[in-house]
Enzyme design. Sequence first.
Site, PDB file in Angstrom:
ATOM      1  N   LYS A  41       0.868  -1.168   0.056  1.00  0.00           N
ATOM      2  CA  LYS A  41      -0.014  -0.014  -0.014  1.00  0.00           C
ATOM      3  C   LYS A  41       0.877   1.315   0.034  1.00  0.00           C
ATOM      4  O   LYS A  41       2.072   1.244   0.067  1.00  0.00           O
ATOM      5  CB  LYS A  41      -0.922  -0.072   1.263  1.00  0.00           C
ATOM      6  CG  LYS A  41       0.049   0.087   2.444  1.00  0.00           C
ATOM      7  CD  LYS A  41      -1.225  -0.475   3.649  1.00  0.00           C
ATOM      8  CE  LYS A  41      -0.384  -0.270   5.329  1.00  0.00           C
ATOM      9  NZ  LYS A  41      -1.123  -0.677   6.083  1.00  0.00           N
ATOM     10  N   ARG A 134     -11.213   0.216  14.320  1.00  0.00           N
ATOM     11  CA  ARG A 134     -10.745   0.978  13.448  1.00  0.00           C
ATOM     12  C   ARG A 134     -11.663   0.507  12.053  1.00  0.00           C
ATOM     13  O   ARG A 134     -12.708   1.112  11.745  1.00  0.00           O
ATOM     14  CB  ARG A 134      -9.188   0.908  12.979  1.00  0.00           C
ATOM     15  CG  ARG A 134      -8.743   1.811  11.943  1.00  0.00           C
ATOM     16  CD  ARG A 134      -7.236   1.530  11.839  1.00  0.00           C
ATOM     17  NE  ARG A 134      -6.955   0.429  11.203  1.00  0.00           N
ATOM     18  CZ  ARG A 134      -5.524   0.372  10.871  1.00  0.00           C
ATOM     19  NH1 ARG A 134      -4.613   0.822  10.821  1.00  0.00           N
ATOM     20  NH2 ARG A 134      -5.171  -1.110  10.266  1.00  0.00           N
ATOM     21  N   TYR A 258      15.765  29.554  10.695  1.00  0.00           N
ATOM     22  CA  TYR A 258      14.531  30.407  11.104  1.00  0.00           C
ATOM     23  C   TYR A 258      14.414  30.172  12.672  1.00  0.00           C
ATOM     24  O   TYR A 258      15.179  29.163  13.060  1.00  0.00           O
ATOM     25  CB  TYR A 258      13.396  29.706  10.626  1.00  0.00           C
ATOM     26  CG  TYR A 258      13.181  29.754   8.985  1.00  0.00           C
ATOM     27  CD1 TYR A 258      13.040  31.168   8.704  1.00  0.00           C
ATOM     28  CD2 TYR A 258      13.285  28.910   8.002  1.00  0.00           C
ATOM     29  CE1 TYR A 258      12.801  31.090   7.272  1.00  0.00           C
ATOM     30  CE2 TYR A 258      13.183  28.908   6.772  1.00  0.00           C
ATOM     31  CZ  TYR A 258      12.781  30.281   6.342  1.00  0.00           C
ATOM     32  OH  TYR A 258      12.604  30.433   5.051  1.00  0.00           O
TER      33      TYR A 258
HETATM   34  C1  LIG Z   1      -0.468  -1.941   6.816  1.00  0.00           C
HETATM   35  C2  LIG Z   1      -1.032  -3.316   7.154  1.00  0.00           C
HETATM   36  C3  LIG Z   1      -0.428  -4.246   7.315  1.00  0.00           C
HETATM   37  C4  LIG Z   1       1.076  -4.218   7.317  1.00  0.00           C
HETATM   38  O1  LIG Z   1       1.743  -3.722   8.567  1.00  0.00           O
HETATM   39  P1  LIG Z   1       3.323  -3.716   8.730  1.00  0.00           P
HETATM   40  O2  LIG Z   1       3.336  -3.384  10.341  1.00  0.00           O
HETATM   41  O3  LIG Z   1       3.865  -2.684   7.791  1.00  0.00           O
HETATM   42  O4  LIG Z   1       3.958  -4.873   8.390  1.00  0.00           O
HETATM   43  C5  LIG Z   1      -1.005  -5.429   7.571  1.00  0.00           C
HETATM   44  N1  LIG Z   1      -2.227  -5.526   7.742  1.00  0.00           N
HETATM   45  C6  LIG Z   1      -3.018  -4.496   7.904  1.00  0.00           C
HETATM   46  C7  LIG Z   1      -4.448  -4.646   7.866  1.00  0.00           C
HETATM   47  C8  LIG Z   1      -2.445  -3.038   7.319  1.00  0.00           C
HETATM   48  O5  LIG Z   1      -3.380  -2.074   7.335  1.00  0.00           O
END
Ligand SMILES: *Cc1c(COP(=O)(O)O)cnc(C)c1O
Length: 369
Positions: A41, A134, A258
């Site tokens: 993703k 979630r 800054y």
């Molecule tokens: C992003 C995600 C993963 C992968 O998690 P990592 O900690 O990056 O290995 C697995 N399952 C779900 C539902 C996720 O949203």
Amino acid sequence: MTNSAHAGAVLTIDLDAVAANWRLLRERAALSGAACAAVVKADAYGLGVARVAPTLWDAGCLTFFVATLDEGLELRALLPEAEIFLFNGAPPGCEPELAHHRLCPVLNSLRDVDAWSAAGGGPAALHVDTGMCRLGLPDSEALTLARAPGRLKGVRVTLLLSHLACAEEPDHPLNHAQLAAFRDWAGLLRLTGIRESLANSSGVFLGQGFHFHLVRPGAALYGVNPTPGRPNPMAPVVRLQARILQVRDVDTPQTVGYGATHRVQGRGRLATVPVGYADGYPRSLGNAGGGYFGDVRAPVVGRVSMDLITLDVSHLPEDQVRPGTMVDIIGPHNAVDRVAREAGTIGYEILTSLGTRHHRVYRGGGGRR
Ligand SMILES: *Cc1c(COP(=O)(O)O)cnc(C)c1O
């Protein structure tokens, strides 16, 4: 893609390391007879799904997870034969588009179940929530479904999944509570011929009881340590090197950047480096981060600007720090996890923030399975 000759910073992404990391996770999963998927993703955590996904497919990965439909469509074009799940499910009304491209939604609620069934169904994953609050069916909806399995008419659930909230803390009590809840739901739902999946990257390292049929790591593939506080079993994947723009000697007390948050006392030398928060270098690294010349650290002094940082290089030999000299912003001595810790964030956020301003160089990735 930027031009290398123009680039102030070069981001090197080691595809062979991605493949090696996937193989290591697959071997761990295989100890309990589980298969290993890959989560790609967010453009493969910012590293470029167009290069990462084919590399993983060539390494032998068959099952992929993305978050959104657009990510799924992009991945389908890259991998015509892969099994692809969309964590966020089907946007309302887009069910036929998923089916057409053989993208499997993750059904995250009874509403999702009904919509997928009404649209004709087909393969899908079912997500039961066991502690994230979630996505995923809450207990009440999972119970409804267990009592009325007819709701799944036409839906072929190929995967039951849940997601761990605290997998990177092996002693957290929620891990075993979620494991128990997931087992309970698997028993109550009595779906036949399905695979079960609970573990993300850190979950793979919680023990074989967490593996079920399929593990789904993301971050660990990209070199983030899935076992924080212990040595990183994963190979580093990214290196970010920037070219010094300007070096200046200072010999009178003055302030840097800054807000005048750093004050130079006496003699010193400063190097200005073209990486800033617009390049994914967190602003929280002002007066906290550091670049490396070989194994010598040069601390960030003053605030991080949009396009620039300033490093204190007073302690480095003059001939080692000149305009054009490369400095490691992420590298062997300041790995993603360390940069993240200094920034008060996690490696995931560092990777996904890297953006497109750096010149990208991909290494390896040529091996066919
Ligand atoms: C992003 C995600 C993963 C992968 O998690 P990592 O900690 O990056 O290995 C697995 N399952 C779900 C539902 C996720 O949203």
